[in-house]
Motif scaffolding. Structure first.
Motif, PDB file in Angstrom:
ATOM      1  N   TRP A  31      59.908  15.518  19.816  1.00 52.70           N
ATOM      2  CA  TRP A  31      60.462  14.003  19.717  1.00 52.70           C
ATOM      3  C   TRP A  31      60.089  13.227  20.260  1.00 52.70           C
ATOM      4  O   TRP A  31      59.852  12.008  19.698  1.00 52.70           O
ATOM      5  N   GLN A  32      59.474  13.325  22.188  1.00 50.42           N
ATOM      6  CA  GLN A  32      58.929  11.969  22.971  1.00 50.42           C
ATOM      7  C   GLN A  32      57.445  12.000  21.730  1.00 50.42           C
ATOM      8  O   GLN A  32      57.483  10.378  21.575  1.00 50.42           O
ATOM      9  N   THR A  33      56.807  12.623  21.524  1.00 48.17           N
ATOM     10  CA  THR A  33      55.307  13.368  20.953  1.00 48.17           C
ATOM     11  C   THR A  33      55.761  11.900  19.420  1.00 48.17           C
ATOM     12  O   THR A  33      54.864  11.302  19.394  1.00 48.17           O
ATOM     13  N   LEU A  34      56.563  12.780  18.725  1.00 47.48           N
ATOM     14  CA  LEU A  34      56.520  12.201  17.515  1.00 47.48           C
ATOM     15  C   LEU A  34      57.521  10.109  17.514  1.00 47.48           C
ATOM     16  O   LEU A  34      56.185  10.134  16.939  1.00 47.48           O
ATOM     17  N   LYS A  35      57.920  10.265  18.531  1.00 43.62           N
ATOM     18  CA  LYS A  35      58.513   9.100  18.955  1.00 43.62           C
ATOM     19  C   LYS A  35      57.524   8.292  18.998  1.00 43.62           C
ATOM     20  O   LYS A  35      56.339   6.883  18.778  1.00 43.62           O
ATOM     21  N   THR A  36      55.906   8.616  20.157  1.00 42.85           N
ATOM     22  CA  THR A  36      55.042   7.748  20.613  1.00 42.85           C
ATOM     23  C   THR A  36      54.267   7.511  19.135  1.00 42.85           C
ATOM     24  O   THR A  36      53.899   6.288  19.038  1.00 42.85           O
ATOM     25  N   ARG A  95      64.590  13.698  17.990  1.00 40.95           N
ATOM     26  CA  ARG A  95      64.775  14.935  17.936  1.00 40.95           C
ATOM     27  C   ARG A  95      65.112  15.739  16.721  1.00 40.95           C
ATOM     28  O   ARG A  95      64.358  16.476  16.165  1.00 40.95           O
ATOM     29  N   GLU A  96      66.081  15.235  15.858  1.00 39.71           N
ATOM     30  CA  GLU A  96      66.712  15.408  14.111  1.00 39.71           C
ATOM     31  C   GLU A  96      65.209  14.998  13.530  1.00 39.71           C
ATOM     32  O   GLU A  96      65.110  16.010  11.828  1.00 39.71           O
ATOM     33  N   CYS A  97      64.743  14.164  13.511  1.00 44.78           N
ATOM     34  CA  CYS A  97      63.552  13.798  12.806  1.00 44.78           C
ATOM     35  C   CYS A  97      62.197  14.501  12.842  1.00 44.78           C
ATOM     36  O   CYS A  97      61.898  15.484  12.351  1.00 44.78           O
ATOM     37  N   ALA A  98      61.445  14.656  14.438  1.00 46.29           N
ATOM     38  CA  ALA A  98      61.338  15.973  14.791  1.00 46.29           C
ATOM     39  C   ALA A  98      61.334  17.287  14.436  1.00 46.29           C
ATOM     40  O   ALA A  98      60.698  18.133  14.311  1.00 46.29           O
ATOM     41  N   SER A  99      62.130  18.054  14.370  1.00 43.13           N
ATOM     42  CA  SER A  99      62.509  19.351  14.254  1.00 43.13           C
ATOM     43  C   SER A  99      62.129  19.644  12.753  1.00 43.13           C
ATOM     44  O   SER A  99      62.405  21.157  12.650  1.00 43.13           O
ATOM     45  N   GLY A 100      62.319  19.590  11.924  1.00 39.80           N
ATOM     46  CA  GLY A 100      61.464  19.574  10.509  1.00 39.80           C
ATOM     47  C   GLY A 100      62.945  20.287   9.724  1.00 39.80           C
ATOM     48  O   GLY A 100      62.910  21.267   8.646  1.00 39.80           O
ATOM     49  N   GLN A 101      64.198  20.064  10.319  1.00 41.59           N
ATOM     50  CA  GLN A 101      65.364  21.052   9.619  1.00 41.59           C
ATOM     51  C   GLN A 101      65.805  19.097   8.608  1.00 41.59           C
ATOM     52  O   GLN A 101      67.020  19.859   8.215  1.00 41.59           O
ATOM     53  N   THR A 102      65.330  18.511   8.550  1.00 45.79           N
ATOM     54  CA  THR A 102      65.381  16.644   7.990  1.00 45.79           C
ATOM     55  C   THR A 102      64.370  16.637   7.412  1.00 45.79           C
ATOM     56  O   THR A 102      63.479  16.824   7.431  1.00 45.79           O
ATOM     57  N   GLN A 103      64.974  15.436   6.640  1.00 50.69           N
ATOM     58  CA  GLN A 103      64.412  15.094   5.597  1.00 50.69           C
ATOM     59  C   GLN A 103      63.718  13.316   6.067  1.00 50.69           C
ATOM     60  O   GLN A 103      65.018  13.511   6.621  1.00 50.69           O
ATOM     61  N   PRO A 104      62.510  12.750   6.091  1.00 45.93           N
ATOM     62  CA  PRO A 104      61.587  13.870   5.817  1.00 45.93           C
ATOM     63  C   PRO A 104      61.320  14.553   6.934  1.00 45.93           C
ATOM     64  O   PRO A 104      61.740  14.177   7.963  1.00 45.93           O
ATOM     65  N   GLN A 105      60.421  14.972   6.765  1.00 42.60           N
ATOM     66  CA  GLN A 105      59.904  16.180   8.089  1.00 42.60           C
ATOM     67  C   GLN A 105      58.059  15.768   7.897  1.00 42.60           C
ATOM     68  O   GLN A 105      57.706  15.367   6.776  1.00 42.60           O
ATOM     69  N   TYR A 106      57.785  15.940   9.482  1.00 40.30           N
ATOM     70  CA  TYR A 106      56.043  15.183   9.975  1.00 40.30           C
ATOM     71  C   TYR A 106      55.708  16.064  10.236  1.00 40.30           C
ATOM     72  O   TYR A 106      55.233  17.660  10.771  1.00 40.30           O
ATOM     73  N   VAL A 127      47.566  11.391  17.178  1.00 38.93           N
ATOM     74  CA  VAL A 127      46.824  10.496  16.893  1.00 38.93           C
ATOM     75  C   VAL A 127      46.883   9.773  15.485  1.00 38.93           C
ATOM     76  O   VAL A 127      46.057   9.037  14.968  1.00 38.93           O
ATOM     77  N   GLY A 128      47.642  10.758  14.778  1.00 42.94           N
ATOM     78  CA  GLY A 128      47.446  10.940  14.128  1.00 42.94           C
ATOM     79  C   GLY A 128      49.614  11.615  13.119  1.00 42.94           C
ATOM     80  O   GLY A 128      49.676  11.502  14.363  1.00 42.94           O
ATOM     81  N   LEU A 129      49.524  10.553  12.056  1.00 42.15           N
ATOM     82  CA  LEU A 129      51.192  11.408  11.240  1.00 42.15           C
ATOM     83  C   LEU A 129      50.804  10.953   9.790  1.00 42.15           C
ATOM     84  O   LEU A 129      50.792  10.012   9.516  1.00 42.15           O
TER      85      LEU A 129
END
Length: 176
Positions: free
Chosen positions: A26-31, A60-71, A81-83
Motif C-alpha cells: 500500500w505505501q509503495t502504491l501510494k508513493t 490497502r484496499e487499492c493495493a490488495s487486488g481484491q477491489t477494482q481497479p487492480q494495479y 517506477v511505474g504503474l
C-alpha cells in the motif's frame, strides 16, 4: 526512488519486475500513484488532493487486488517506477487505466511492458478486448498505445476531474 532516477544508466541495465500490487504494498502504491498525479495531473480521472486524502485503509484496499481497479507496479532496484491498472466497467468492458512511468525511466521499455502485462491479463481473464481513454494531444501515450495495437474509436468525453480536457476511447483486440 532517488537512486534509480538519478542514475539512468543503472536503470537501463537493471531488470524490471512487473507485478500485481498486494495489500502490503500500500505505501509503495501510494508513493508511485501520488508521484504520477503530481507529474501528470491531467492524465488521470482522479486529483492529487483526493488521492492524498485517502486513509491507510483505502490505500490497502487499492493495493490488495481484491477491489477494482487492480494495479500492477513496475519495480527497478527495489523501487516502484511505474504503474498501470485494469478494471471491468459497468458495461463489462475491460479497461486499461492509470498508466504512468517515472520521467527518468521513460524510453526504457517499461511502459510497453506494463501495457503488455495488461493485455496478457485480459486474455487470461477471458477478455478479447481492452479499452482505454487518452487525450489525442498526448502524442507520446497515443504512440505507445498504437505500437501495442490500440486504435481510436469515435467516442470522446471530458476527463472526469479535468472537464476542459477531452479524451478519446481506444481499443485493442486480441489477435487483431
Amino acid at each position: 526512488m532517488k537512486a534509480i532516477v538519478n542514475a539512468r544508466h543503472r536503470t537501463e541495465s537493471s531488470p524490471v519486475l512487473i507485478r500485481p500490487s498486494a495489500e502490503d504494498d500500500w505505501q509503495t502504491l501510494k508513493t508511485v500513484f501520488l508521484a504520477a498525479l503530481l507529474d501528470s495531473p491531467t492524465a488521470f480521472g482522479l486529483s492529487y488532493a483526493t488521492a492524498a486524502a485517502y486513509s491507510e485503509q483505502q490505500w490497502r484496499e487499492c493495493a490488495s487486488g481484491q477491489t477494482q481497479p487492480q494495479y500492477l507496479v513496475a519495480i527497478v532496484q527495489g523501487q516502484a517506477v511505474g504503474l498501470i491498472g485494469d478494471a471491468i466497467s459497468r458495461s463489462r468492458e475491460y479497461n486499461l487505466i492509470a498508466m504512468w512511468v517515472h520521467s527518468k525511466c521513460r524510453g526504457l521499455g517499461i511502459a510497453g511492458r506494463l501495457v503488455n502485462a495488461i493485455q496478457a491479463r485480459a486474455i487470461e481473464r477471458g477478455q478479447q478486448r481492452v479499452v482505454l481513454r487518452v487525450s489525442p494531444d498526448n502524442t507520446c501515450a497515443v504512440g505507445l498505445y498504437r505500437r501495442h495495437g490500440f486504435q481510436f474509436l469515435p467516442e470522446r468525453e471530458a476527463l472526469a476531474n479535468q472537464p476542459g480536457i477531452n479524451v478519446q476511447k481506444m481499443e485493442w483486440k486480441s489477435g487483431g
